[in-house]
Each structure stands twice: as structure tokens, then as C-alpha cells.
Design a protein around this motif. Structure first.
Motif, PDB file in Angstrom:
ATOM      1  N   GLY A   1       0.817  -1.210   0.000  1.00 49.56           N
ATOM      2  CA  GLY A   1       0.000   0.000   0.000  1.00 49.56           C
ATOM      3  C   GLY A   1       0.849   1.257   0.000  1.00 49.56           C
ATOM      4  O   GLY A   1       0.581   2.214  -0.732  1.00 49.56           O
ATOM      5  N   ALA A   2       1.893   1.274   0.832  1.00 52.91           N
ATOM      6  CA  ALA A   2       2.786   2.438   0.885  1.00 52.91           C
ATOM      7  C   ALA A   2       3.462   2.673  -0.463  1.00 52.91           C
ATOM      8  O   ALA A   2       3.585   3.813  -0.913  1.00 52.91           O
ATOM      9  CB  ALA A   2       3.821   2.252   1.994  1.00 52.91           C
ATOM     10  N   ASP A   3       3.879   1.605  -1.111  1.00 50.03           N
ATOM     11  CA  ASP A   3       4.502   1.733  -2.432  1.00 50.03           C
ATOM     12  C   ASP A   3       3.552   2.379  -3.436  1.00 50.03           C
ATOM     13  O   ASP A   3       3.974   3.173  -4.277  1.00 50.03           O
ATOM     14  CB  ASP A   3       4.954   0.373  -2.959  1.00 50.03           C
ATOM     15  N   HIS A   4       2.267   2.027  -3.344  1.00 47.99           N
ATOM     16  CA  HIS A   4       1.300   2.597  -4.285  1.00 47.99           C
ATOM     17  C   HIS A   4       0.995   4.070  -4.019  1.00 47.99           C
ATOM     18  O   HIS A   4       0.748   4.824  -4.959  1.00 47.99           O
ATOM     19  CB  HIS A   4      -0.004   1.787  -4.256  1.00 47.99           C
ATOM     20  N   ILE A   5       0.977   4.478  -2.758  1.00 49.85           N
ATOM     21  CA  ILE A   5       0.604   5.869  -2.471  1.00 49.85           C
ATOM     22  C   ILE A   5       1.792   6.832  -2.499  1.00 49.85           C
ATOM     23  O   ILE A   5       1.596   8.030  -2.652  1.00 49.85           O
ATOM     24  CB  ILE A   5      -0.164   6.002  -1.139  1.00 49.85           C
ATOM     25  N   GLU A   6       3.003   6.322  -2.371  1.00 46.18           N
ATOM     26  CA  GLU A   6       4.178   7.189  -2.276  1.00 46.18           C
ATOM     27  C   GLU A   6       4.306   8.189  -3.426  1.00 46.18           C
ATOM     28  O   GLU A   6       4.650   9.361  -3.190  1.00 46.18           O
ATOM     29  CB  GLU A   6       5.455   6.360  -2.154  1.00 46.18           C
ATOM     30  N   PRO A   7       4.032   7.822  -4.677  1.00 48.13           N
ATOM     31  CA  PRO A   7       4.163   8.807  -5.759  1.00 48.13           C
ATOM     32  C   PRO A   7       3.237  10.025  -5.622  1.00 48.13           C
ATOM     33  O   PRO A   7       3.464  11.041  -6.278  1.00 48.13           O
ATOM     34  CB  PRO A   7       3.800   8.004  -7.016  1.00 48.13           C
ATOM     35  N   TYR A   8       2.235   9.956  -4.762  1.00 52.49           N
ATOM     36  CA  TYR A   8       1.283  11.057  -4.596  1.00 52.49           C
ATOM     37  C   TYR A   8       1.690  12.002  -3.471  1.00 52.49           C
ATOM     38  O   TYR A   8       0.984  12.973  -3.184  1.00 52.49           O
ATOM     39  CB  TYR A   8      -0.114  10.493  -4.313  1.00 52.49           C
ATOM     40  N   GLN A   9       2.811  11.738  -2.825  1.00 48.11           N
ATOM     41  CA  GLN A   9       3.227  12.512  -1.668  1.00 48.11           C
ATOM     42  C   GLN A   9       3.443  13.985  -2.008  1.00 48.11           C
ATOM     43  O   GLN A   9       3.118  14.855  -1.205  1.00 48.11           O
ATOM     44  CB  GLN A   9       4.497  11.919  -1.055  1.00 48.11           C
ATOM     45  N   GLY A  10       3.980  14.286  -3.173  1.00 45.52           N
ATOM     46  CA  GLY A  10       4.262  15.668  -3.551  1.00 45.52           C
ATOM     47  C   GLY A  10       3.027  16.519  -3.770  1.00 45.52           C
ATOM     48  O   GLY A  10       3.034  17.708  -3.434  1.00 45.52           O
ATOM     49  N   GLN A  11       1.990  15.938  -4.324  1.00 48.24           N
ATOM     50  CA  GLN A  11       0.748  16.662  -4.590  1.00 48.24           C
ATOM     51  C   GLN A  11      -0.438  15.762  -4.275  1.00 48.24           C
ATOM     52  O   GLN A  11      -1.126  15.276  -5.181  1.00 48.24           O
ATOM     53  CB  GLN A  11       0.691  17.122  -6.040  1.00 48.24           C
ATOM     54  N   PRO A  12      -0.719  15.541  -3.002  1.00 44.77           N
ATOM     55  CA  PRO A  12      -1.801  14.628  -2.641  1.00 44.77           C
ATOM     56  C   PRO A  12      -3.181  15.221  -2.958  1.00 44.77           C
ATOM     57  O   PRO A  12      -3.457  16.351  -2.561  1.00 44.77           O
ATOM     58  CB  PRO A  12      -1.617  14.429  -1.141  1.00 44.77           C
ATOM     59  N   PRO A  13      -4.003  14.490  -3.675  1.00 43.04           N
ATOM     60  CA  PRO A  13      -5.340  14.988  -3.970  1.00 43.04           C
ATOM     61  C   PRO A  13      -6.279  14.819  -2.772  1.00 43.04           C
ATOM     62  O   PRO A  13      -6.016  14.019  -1.869  1.00 43.04           O
ATOM     63  CB  PRO A  13      -5.783  14.104  -5.140  1.00 43.04           C
TER      64      PRO A  13
END
Length: 164
Positions: free
Chosen positions: A117-129
Motif C-alpha cells: 500500500g505504501a509503495d502505491h501511495i508514495e508517488p502522490y506525496q508531492g501533490q496529494p489529492p
């Protein structure tokens, strides 16, 4: 072979369109209970909710100690969201499943799902919707992986959105 030992097809629970569905009642952690037992009401699948509704309902379920049911709500978002956000919702659903495994005492499954789960969400850290606290969820997942690997069995409730 049928469930009665015959050579016929297996008699399975099916939904209204014929998909296999386990109709047995479930407990608060999603474990099947014996037929006829009192269980926790399940959320219907495929419900279209706004991101705000999804996050509010999933957080309520997490706060109520029902991460399996929160996973089902997040999974609806994952399956119905625009492609650019699909990995985010999938990752959050996996975090909820990781919390479910931890609550059920399955450390190995919990660690695997929390990492995935962390691997999937990590790319959104810079601009979380949707005001999703991606950084907080990543820290929560990492802290719990470390604790579970050290032998802890309890997982705290994640916060899907930051304060305010």
C-alpha cells in the motif's frame, strides 16, 4: 465435484448478476461466520461516492475498528476513479487490508500489505489529492511495519486526512 460429494457443480452463493459471492455473515474484521450467525452489515459493492464521501466513510469505519469494511469502501473508489488516481486508492485499500491482517493476528500478511500500500501511495506525496495525508499514511505504514516486524501485534488507526 459438488460440496455434497456428487460429481455436480459446486453450489455457490451468487449475486444478482451471477458473480460468486460469499453470503455468510462476517464479523467486524471481515471474517466469515457460520450461516445464521449475527454478523456486521456489509457495505454494498460498487457504490459510487465522491472522494469526500469515500474518505469520510472509510475513516468512520477505521475509527470504529472495522478496517476490512473500510477497505471495501476504498476499493469502490479504486475501481471507479480516474486512472491517474487509481494507484492512490488501491494503495489506501491495501493499507486498510494490512490493518485488517494485523488485527486478525497475521503479521506476515499485515507487513506485506502495508508495504504494498505504501509503495502505491508514495508517488502522490508531492501533490496529494483530496487533502489525503499521504506523508502521514506513509509514516504510519512504515512505523507499523517496523513494530510488527519487532513482534508487536497492535496497529493504530490511520488518519486518511491531515488535521484541519
Amino acid at each position: 465435484m459438488g460440496t455434497d460429494g456428487s460429481a455436480g457443480p459446486i453450489d455457490r452463493d451468487r449475486d444478482e448478476v451471477g458473480r460468486a459471492r460469499n453470503a455468510r455473515p462476517r464479523d467486524g474484521l471481515g471474517r466469515p461466520l457460520p450461516r445464521g450467525a449475527a454478523g456486521v452489515a456489509r457495505h454494498p459493492e460498487g457504490v459510487l461516492r465522491s472522494p469526500d464521501q469515500t474518505l469520510a466513510e472509510a475513516q468512520r469505519l477505521l475509527d470504529d475498528g472495522m478496517p476490512f469494511h473500510a477497505h471495501e469502501v476504498l476499493e469502490d473508489a479504486w475501481k471507479n476513479c480516474p486512472e491517474p488516481q487509481r494507484a492512490l486508492w488501491k494503495g489506501m485499500a491495501q493499507l486498510a487490508v494490512g490493518a485488517t491482517h494485523a488485527a486478525r493476528g497475521n503479521r506476515t500478511g499485515a507487513v506485506a500489505l502495508l508495504r504494498r500500500g505504501a509503495d502505491h501511495i508514495e508517488p502522490y506525496q508531492g501533490q496529494p489529492p483530496h487533502d489525503i495525508d499521504v506523508a502521514g499514511l506513509l509514516q504510519w505504514a512504515r512505523d507499523h511495519v517496523a513494530a510488527l516486524e519487532a513482534g508487536a501485534g497492535h496497529v493504530t488507526t490511520p488518519r486518511l486526512r491531515g488535521p484541519g
